[in-house]
Design a protein around this motif. Structure first.
Motif, PDB file in Angstrom:
ATOM      1  N   TYR A   1       0.536  -1.566   0.290  1.00  0.00           N
ATOM      2  CA  TYR A   1       0.046   0.184  -0.197  1.00  0.00           C
ATOM      3  C   TYR A   1       0.984   0.961  -0.015  1.00  0.00           C
ATOM      4  O   TYR A   1       0.586   2.175  -0.343  1.00  0.00           O
ATOM      5  CB  TYR A   1      -0.780   0.258   1.290  1.00  0.00           C
ATOM      6  CG  TYR A   1      -1.857   0.847   1.759  1.00  0.00           C
ATOM      7  CD1 TYR A   1      -2.929   1.390   0.869  1.00  0.00           C
ATOM      8  CD2 TYR A   1      -1.865   2.092   2.121  1.00  0.00           C
ATOM      9  CE1 TYR A   1      -3.613   2.763   0.613  1.00  0.00           C
ATOM     10  CE2 TYR A   1      -2.486   3.121   1.615  1.00  0.00           C
ATOM     11  CZ  TYR A   1      -3.169   3.425   1.753  1.00  0.00           C
ATOM     12  OH  TYR A   1      -4.762   4.568   1.663  1.00  0.00           O
TER      13      TYR A   1
ATOM     14  N   THR B   1       1.871   1.768  -3.613  1.00  0.00           N
ATOM     15  CA  THR B   1       1.487   2.108  -4.427  1.00  0.00           C
ATOM     16  C   THR B   1       0.901   3.698  -4.148  1.00  0.00           C
ATOM     17  O   THR B   1       0.518   4.663  -4.764  1.00  0.00           O
ATOM     18  CB  THR B   1       0.079   1.662  -4.082  1.00  0.00           C
ATOM     19  OG1 THR B   1       0.456  -0.035  -4.138  1.00  0.00           O
ATOM     20  CG2 THR B   1      -1.276   1.796  -5.627  1.00  0.00           C
TER      21      THR B   1
ATOM     22  N   TRP C   1      -9.219   6.460  -9.060  1.00  0.00           N
ATOM     23  CA  TRP C   1      -8.759   5.404  -9.263  1.00  0.00           C
ATOM     24  C   TRP C   1      -7.909   4.341  -8.023  1.00  0.00           C
ATOM     25  O   TRP C   1      -8.077   3.388  -7.021  1.00  0.00           O
ATOM     26  CB  TRP C   1      -8.127   4.939 -10.715  1.00  0.00           C
ATOM     27  CG  TRP C   1      -7.532   3.490 -10.882  1.00  0.00           C
ATOM     28  CD1 TRP C   1      -6.553   2.633 -10.250  1.00  0.00           C
ATOM     29  CD2 TRP C   1      -8.556   2.429 -11.116  1.00  0.00           C
ATOM     30  NE1 TRP C   1      -6.966   1.161 -10.990  1.00  0.00           N
ATOM     31  CE2 TRP C   1      -8.296   1.395 -11.168  1.00  0.00           C
ATOM     32  CE3 TRP C   1     -10.068   2.771 -11.243  1.00  0.00           C
ATOM     33  CZ2 TRP C   1      -8.693   0.022 -11.729  1.00  0.00           C
ATOM     34  CZ3 TRP C   1     -10.858   1.744 -12.197  1.00  0.00           C
ATOM     35  CH2 TRP C   1      -9.606   0.769 -12.089  1.00  0.00           C
TER      36      TRP C   1
ATOM     37  N   GLU D   1     -10.026   3.864  -3.977  1.00  0.00           N
ATOM     38  CA  GLU D   1     -10.600   2.223  -4.116  1.00  0.00           C
ATOM     39  C   GLU D   1     -11.113   1.833  -5.179  1.00  0.00           C
ATOM     40  O   GLU D   1     -11.744   0.632  -5.180  1.00  0.00           O
ATOM     41  CB  GLU D   1     -10.261   1.628  -2.800  1.00  0.00           C
ATOM     42  CG  GLU D   1      -9.483   2.461  -1.743  1.00  0.00           C
ATOM     43  CD  GLU D   1      -9.444   1.832  -0.081  1.00  0.00           C
ATOM     44  OE1 GLU D   1     -10.422   0.648  -0.538  1.00  0.00           O
ATOM     45  OE2 GLU D   1      -8.637   1.522  -0.009  1.00  0.00           O
TER      46      GLU D   1
ATOM     47  N   HIS E   1     -10.453   0.819  -8.054  1.00  0.00           N
ATOM     48  CA  HIS E   1      -9.765  -0.273  -8.594  1.00  0.00           C
ATOM     49  C   HIS E   1      -9.745  -1.917  -7.925  1.00  0.00           C
ATOM     50  O   HIS E   1      -9.948  -2.631  -8.108  1.00  0.00           O
ATOM     51  CB  HIS E   1      -8.121  -0.287  -8.645  1.00  0.00           C
ATOM     52  CG  HIS E   1      -7.483  -0.441  -7.514  1.00  0.00           C
ATOM     53  ND1 HIS E   1      -7.391   0.326  -6.299  1.00  0.00           N
ATOM     54  CD2 HIS E   1      -6.500  -1.049  -6.615  1.00  0.00           C
ATOM     55  CE1 HIS E   1      -7.338   0.991  -5.644  1.00  0.00           C
ATOM     56  NE2 HIS E   1      -7.095  -0.671  -5.940  1.00  0.00           N
ATOM     57  N   GLN E   2     -10.419  -1.585  -6.659  1.00  0.00           N
ATOM     58  CA  GLN E   2     -10.605  -2.463  -5.780  1.00  0.00           C
ATOM     59  C   GLN E   2     -12.279  -2.526  -5.867  1.00  0.00           C
ATOM     60  O   GLN E   2     -13.328  -3.723  -5.283  1.00  0.00           O
ATOM     61  CB  GLN E   2     -10.262  -2.572  -4.522  1.00  0.00           C
ATOM     62  CG  GLN E   2      -8.823  -2.454  -4.069  1.00  0.00           C
ATOM     63  CD  GLN E   2      -8.383  -2.243  -2.410  1.00  0.00           C
ATOM     64  OE1 GLN E   2      -9.120  -2.004  -2.397  1.00  0.00           O
ATOM     65  NE2 GLN E   2      -6.884  -2.715  -2.462  1.00  0.00           N
ATOM     66  N   GLN E   3     -13.271  -1.907  -6.339  1.00  0.00           N
ATOM     67  CA  GLN E   3     -14.803  -2.327  -5.700  1.00  0.00           C
ATOM     68  C   GLN E   3     -15.325  -2.686  -7.387  1.00  0.00           C
ATOM     69  O   GLN E   3     -14.666  -3.612  -8.360  1.00  0.00           O
ATOM     70  CB  GLN E   3     -15.048  -1.215  -6.203  1.00  0.00           C
ATOM     71  CG  GLN E   3     -15.094   0.060  -5.169  1.00  0.00           C
ATOM     72  CD  GLN E   3     -15.160  -0.272  -3.813  1.00  0.00           C
ATOM     73  OE1 GLN E   3     -16.366  -0.705  -3.510  1.00  0.00           O
ATOM     74  NE2 GLN E   3     -14.690  -0.088  -3.188  1.00  0.00           N
ATOM     75  N   SER E   4     -16.514  -3.321  -6.948  1.00  0.00           N
ATOM     76  CA  SER E   4     -17.119  -4.474  -7.989  1.00  0.00           C
ATOM     77  C   SER E   4     -17.311  -3.713  -9.019  1.00  0.00           C
ATOM     78  O   SER E   4     -17.229  -2.014  -9.104  1.00  0.00           O
ATOM     79  CB  SER E   4     -19.120  -4.826  -7.854  1.00  0.00           C
ATOM     80  OG  SER E   4     -19.739  -3.937  -6.785  1.00  0.00           O
TER      81      SER E   4
END
Length: 92
Positions: free
Chosen positions: A4, A7, A51, A55, A57-60
């Motif tokens: 993390y 990133t 993004w 977050e 990029h981690q979502q549905s």
């Protein structure tokens, strides 16, 4: 260093790079392309922030769809406002 943190540092570096591009673009004689270039760089910054820090990029896919729909709705409102503003001089 955790994943993390790496990133966050990469996103930070990307945002600083885009900031440097914004400053550099301000000094270039771009003429009519000045506003589109600045808006493109700003859109890239907003995309990075959405993004990674929101977050997405981690979502549905459903959450991404609603985020995209909100962005499209904002663009529709901006285009309609700009067209109204541009057409006000025609009635005189």
């Amino acid at each position: 260093m955790t994943g993390y943190t790496k990133t966050c540092l990469r996103v930070f570096t990307g945002l600083l790079t885009l900031l440097a591009l914004t400053v550099a673009a301000d000094f270039l004689p771009l003429g009519v392309l000045h506003a589109p270039v600045a808006l493109g760089i700003a859109a890239a910054k907003a995309g990075l922030i959405a993004w990674f820090f929101m977050e997405l990029h981690q979502q549905s896919n459903r959450v991404r769809l609603f985020a995209t729909a909100g962005l499209i709705w904002l663009l529709i409102l901006v285009v309609l406002t700009a067209s109204d503003y541009a057409s006000r001089g025609w009635s005189r």
